[in-house]
Design a protein around this motif. Sequence first.
Motif, PDB file in Angstrom:
ATOM      1  N   LEU A   1       0.826  -1.199   0.000  1.00  0.00           N
ATOM      2  CA  LEU A   1       0.000   0.000   0.000  1.00  0.00           C
ATOM      3  C   LEU A   1       0.866   1.258   0.000  1.00  0.00           C
ATOM      4  O   LEU A   1       0.576   2.233  -0.697  1.00  0.00           O
ATOM      5  CB  LEU A   1      -0.929  -0.015   1.213  1.00  0.00           C
ATOM      6  N   LEU A   2       1.942   1.217   0.763  1.00  0.00           N
ATOM      7  CA  LEU A   2       2.830   2.373   0.838  1.00  0.00           C
ATOM      8  C   LEU A   2       3.544   2.613  -0.489  1.00  0.00           C
ATOM      9  O   LEU A   2       3.678   3.761  -0.940  1.00  0.00           O
ATOM     10  CB  LEU A   2       3.855   2.155   1.958  1.00  0.00           C
ATOM     11  N   LEU A   3       3.980   1.529  -1.141  1.00  0.00           N
ATOM     12  CA  LEU A   3       4.639   1.670  -2.439  1.00  0.00           C
ATOM     13  C   LEU A   3       3.692   2.254  -3.479  1.00  0.00           C
ATOM     14  O   LEU A   3       4.081   3.091  -4.296  1.00  0.00           O
ATOM     15  CB  LEU A   3       5.163   0.302  -2.900  1.00  0.00           C
ATOM     16  N   ARG A   4       2.440   1.792  -3.454  1.00  0.00           N
ATOM     17  CA  ARG A   4       1.458   2.331  -4.400  1.00  0.00           C
ATOM     18  C   ARG A   4       1.153   3.795  -4.088  1.00  0.00           C
ATOM     19  O   ARG A   4       0.979   4.613  -5.001  1.00  0.00           O
ATOM     20  CB  ARG A   4       0.172   1.497  -4.332  1.00  0.00           C
ATOM     21  N   LEU A   5       1.085   4.132  -2.830  1.00  0.00           N
ATOM     22  CA  LEU A   5       0.834   5.512  -2.429  1.00  0.00           C
ATOM     23  C   LEU A   5       1.976   6.418  -2.880  1.00  0.00           C
ATOM     24  O   LEU A   5       1.759   7.549  -3.327  1.00  0.00           O
ATOM     25  CB  LEU A   5       0.670   5.585  -0.910  1.00  0.00           C
ATOM     26  N   GLN A   6       3.185   5.903  -2.798  1.00  0.00           N
ATOM     27  CA  GLN A   6       4.353   6.672  -3.223  1.00  0.00           C
ATOM     28  C   GLN A   6       4.299   6.948  -4.726  1.00  0.00           C
ATOM     29  O   GLN A   6       4.720   8.016  -5.190  1.00  0.00           O
ATOM     30  CB  GLN A   6       5.623   5.889  -2.884  1.00  0.00           C
ATOM     31  N   GLU A   7       3.782   5.982  -5.500  1.00  0.00           N
ATOM     32  CA  GLU A   7       3.622   6.183  -6.944  1.00  0.00           C
ATOM     33  C   GLU A   7       2.594   7.271  -7.238  1.00  0.00           C
ATOM     34  O   GLU A   7       2.722   8.025  -8.202  1.00  0.00           O
ATOM     35  CB  GLU A   7       3.161   4.883  -7.606  1.00  0.00           C
ATOM     36  N   GLU A   8       1.575   7.357  -6.395  1.00  0.00           N
ATOM     37  CA  GLU A   8       0.459   8.260  -6.655  1.00  0.00           C
ATOM     38  C   GLU A   8       0.728   9.681  -6.175  1.00  0.00           C
ATOM     39  O   GLU A   8       0.234  10.647  -6.759  1.00  0.00           O
ATOM     40  CB  GLU A   8      -0.799   7.709  -5.963  1.00  0.00           C
ATOM     41  N   LEU A   9       1.516   9.808  -5.113  1.00  0.00           N
ATOM     42  CA  LEU A   9       1.743  11.118  -4.500  1.00  0.00           C
ATOM     43  C   LEU A   9       3.193  11.536  -4.639  1.00  0.00           C
ATOM     44  O   LEU A   9       4.104  10.827  -4.215  1.00  0.00           O
ATOM     45  CB  LEU A   9       1.359  11.082  -3.011  1.00  0.00           C
ATOM     46  N   ASP A  10       3.414  12.707  -5.208  1.00  0.00           N
ATOM     47  CA  ASP A  10       4.779  13.216  -5.356  1.00  0.00           C
ATOM     48  C   ASP A  10       5.342  13.698  -4.017  1.00  0.00           C
ATOM     49  O   ASP A  10       6.550  13.660  -3.800  1.00  0.00           O
ATOM     50  CB  ASP A  10       4.809  14.374  -6.361  1.00  0.00           C
ATOM     51  N   ASP A  11       4.447  14.146  -3.139  1.00  0.00           N
ATOM     52  CA  ASP A  11       4.892  14.731  -1.863  1.00  0.00           C
ATOM     53  C   ASP A  11       4.524  13.834  -0.691  1.00  0.00           C
ATOM     54  O   ASP A  11       4.013  14.304   0.332  1.00  0.00           O
ATOM     55  CB  ASP A  11       4.283  16.109  -1.678  1.00  0.00           C
ATOM     56  N   ILE A  12       4.771  12.534  -0.813  1.00  0.00           N
ATOM     57  CA  ILE A  12       4.344  11.601   0.235  1.00  0.00           C
ATOM     58  C   ILE A  12       4.934  11.941   1.600  1.00  0.00           C
ATOM     59  O   ILE A  12       4.293  11.750   2.631  1.00  0.00           O
ATOM     60  CB  ILE A  12       4.693  10.140  -0.160  1.00  0.00           C
ATOM     61  N   GLU A  13       6.161  12.463   1.614  1.00  0.00           N
ATOM     62  CA  GLU A  13       6.788  12.807   2.895  1.00  0.00           C
ATOM     63  C   GLU A  13       6.031  13.929   3.601  1.00  0.00           C
ATOM     64  O   GLU A  13       6.084  14.040   4.820  1.00  0.00           O
ATOM     65  CB  GLU A  13       8.254  13.212   2.672  1.00  0.00           C
ATOM     66  N   ASN A  14       5.350  14.774   2.826  1.00  0.00           N
ATOM     67  CA  ASN A  14       4.579  15.859   3.433  1.00  0.00           C
ATOM     68  C   ASN A  14       3.168  15.422   3.825  1.00  0.00           C
ATOM     69  O   ASN A  14       2.440  16.171   4.462  1.00  0.00           O
ATOM     70  CB  ASN A  14       4.494  17.042   2.457  1.00  0.00           C
ATOM     71  N   VAL A  15       2.786  14.206   3.400  1.00  0.00           N
ATOM     72  CA  VAL A  15       1.464  13.678   3.733  1.00  0.00           C
ATOM     73  C   VAL A  15       1.492  12.921   5.048  1.00  0.00           C
ATOM     74  O   VAL A  15       0.531  12.947   5.820  1.00  0.00           O
ATOM     75  CB  VAL A  15       0.973  12.750   2.593  1.00  0.00           C
ATOM     76  N   ILE A  16       2.618  12.248   5.328  1.00  0.00           N
ATOM     77  CA  ILE A  16       2.742  11.427   6.537  1.00  0.00           C
ATOM     78  C   ILE A  16       3.334  12.248   7.670  1.00  0.00           C
ATOM     79  O   ILE A  16       4.411  12.830   7.553  1.00  0.00           O
ATOM     80  CB  ILE A  16       3.615  10.196   6.256  1.00  0.00           C
ATOM     81  N   TYR A  17       2.625  12.264   8.790  1.00  0.00           N
ATOM     82  CA  TYR A  17       3.088  12.954  10.002  1.00  0.00           C
ATOM     83  C   TYR A  17       3.485  11.882  11.018  1.00  0.00           C
ATOM     84  O   TYR A  17       2.619  11.255  11.626  1.00  0.00           O
ATOM     85  CB  TYR A  17       1.979  13.844  10.566  1.00  0.00           C
ATOM     86  N   PRO A  18       4.802  11.669  11.209  1.00  0.00           N
ATOM     87  CA  PRO A  18       5.259  10.608  12.117  1.00  0.00           C
ATOM     88  C   PRO A  18       5.159  11.022  13.584  1.00  0.00           C
ATOM     89  O   PRO A  18       6.150  11.171  14.292  1.00  0.00           O
ATOM     90  CB  PRO A  18       6.714  10.406  11.684  1.00  0.00           C
ATOM     91  N   THR A  19       3.948  11.196  14.028  1.00  0.00           N
ATOM     92  CA  THR A  19       3.697  11.680  15.381  1.00  0.00           C
ATOM     93  C   THR A  19       2.391  11.089  15.883  1.00  0.00           C
ATOM     94  O   THR A  19       1.820  10.206  15.247  1.00  0.00           O
ATOM     95  CB  THR A  19       3.644  13.227  15.383  1.00  0.00           C
ATOM     96  N   ARG A  20       1.895  11.539  17.022  1.00  0.00           N
ATOM     97  CA  ARG A  20       0.663  11.002  17.604  1.00  0.00           C
ATOM     98  C   ARG A  20      -0.384  12.104  17.765  1.00  0.00           C
ATOM     99  O   ARG A  20      -0.040  13.282  17.945  1.00  0.00           O
ATOM    100  CB  ARG A  20       0.942  10.377  18.972  1.00  0.00           C
ATOM    101  N   LEU A  21      -1.635  11.707  17.698  1.00  0.00           N
ATOM    102  CA  LEU A  21      -2.739  12.631  17.943  1.00  0.00           C
ATOM    103  C   LEU A  21      -2.915  12.815  19.445  1.00  0.00           C
ATOM    104  O   LEU A  21      -3.008  11.846  20.188  1.00  0.00           O
ATOM    105  CB  LEU A  21      -4.029  12.082  17.325  1.00  0.00           C
ATOM    106  N   VAL A  22      -2.975  14.065  19.881  1.00  0.00           N
ATOM    107  CA  VAL A  22      -3.143  14.370  21.298  1.00  0.00           C
ATOM    108  C   VAL A  22      -4.591  14.727  21.611  1.00  0.00           C
ATOM    109  O   VAL A  22      -5.168  14.252  22.596  1.00  0.00           O
ATOM    110  CB  VAL A  22      -2.211  15.521  21.729  1.00  0.00           C
TER     111      VAL A  22
END
Length: 460
Positions: A116-137
Amino acid sequence: MLKFLTFLYILYAANMPLTKNLRVAIIDSNPALKSRNYLTKSSIPDSRVSTVTPATISFFKDIGVWEHVQQQRHAFFGKMQVWDYTGLGYTRYNAKDVGKEYLGCVVENKVLCNSLLLRLQEELDDIENVIYPTRLVSLTFPSKSKQAGMKPTSSEPLSAGHSTEELHRSNLVKLDLSDGRSLYSKLVIGADGSKSNVRQIAGIKTTGWNYPQSAIICTVEHVMENDCAWQRFLPSGPIALLPIGDNFSNIVWTMSPEESLRHKSMSPEEFVMSVNRALDFGYGPHPRPNALDHFMEKFFSGTGNTAASTKESFEVPPKATGVVSERMAFPLSLMHSHDYVSKRLALVGDAAHTVHPLAGQGVNLGFGDAAALAKVIAEGVSVGSDVGDLTLLQRYEKDRKAANVAMTAVLDGFQKIYSVDFGPLNVARAAAFHGAQYISPLKRNIISFAMGDTKWPIFS
């Protein structure tokens, strides 16, 4: 489950012209999100796997994910055998019974996530800006929103001094993150598992209970490749042996919490012996042909269009020769949310419902949720609706709640029926096995229900 469903939703939306321009953020601190390469097939299979149905596979193909799964380890199975420890009955299923090539496919969870992540990377040029490696408070909902099942949280009242940006944000959900940042969104999708933080913050109530059971999962090895899914109902719960490719199989063994601790602490040799005993000669005899079998086979063979598996004899599963992964144990429970949605909020997957794992259907219900929600949102966008509008989201809830409640009830019923060792009930269970083995229309409906093709396993 969080990554699976979030990625599925985004990919489904990205493949639909009306929704591909929606801005999406993924909040997940799991380091697995940094993986960007195919996982090698030569490694030992992980103990955490999912059995995906043909309906789910079709969905994966539609969004371009399945081609990535095919590059990594996976195992199709076209046959399944289910039997009872009393030796009174068994049922065999074959994909040919319904004109299909396979009944399902066993895939490691990390392979699904990576695909799923590989396919998402193909679809989105800015995948790093889509994923927030943090937690919801925390979540702060608009003060004028009428939330189903919760009291509105506070927001500052509007005044003439507010800027255009502030006026816009006042109608959005504010998400505060553990890294100090804040996001604003028209819709929050809770795909964060059975202990969903999103669901708890939103105050959505649930109904459910803990089963007096835990499940042990692990990977075992055989001398030869396994191509069948096996499940035997034991006094303490079912044990399943699922092919995972090459000479490996996955074990999902339900037992009491005390037994699960004992089996986790066994030596590898003792554990393998216990597995083989549970799948072969332990607890009771093998099912053998009897007068009822011959009568039912003769009676129903005259109805025509007999299923391919009706004449298949009982087989003994392949013996495990070693346990090659960590043995993991987790408690089992049933949970269902009173509401799947409120204004600007939707729950999917285990955040909305959890079921007993005896049929491996939980993850497929979640995939169905993600697909249905994306479709409803696309339909809303097509007519200019607000994607967080409660009326729109309730269409998703109406569709999925019926299917999920039905499956939950079926699985809970099976759990209760097969948790009792009582003479008359044992005979009734045997009759059910015989019916499923010899009544071809019923067998086909059961297979179609399990594969996701029909909603109810009815006789027709």
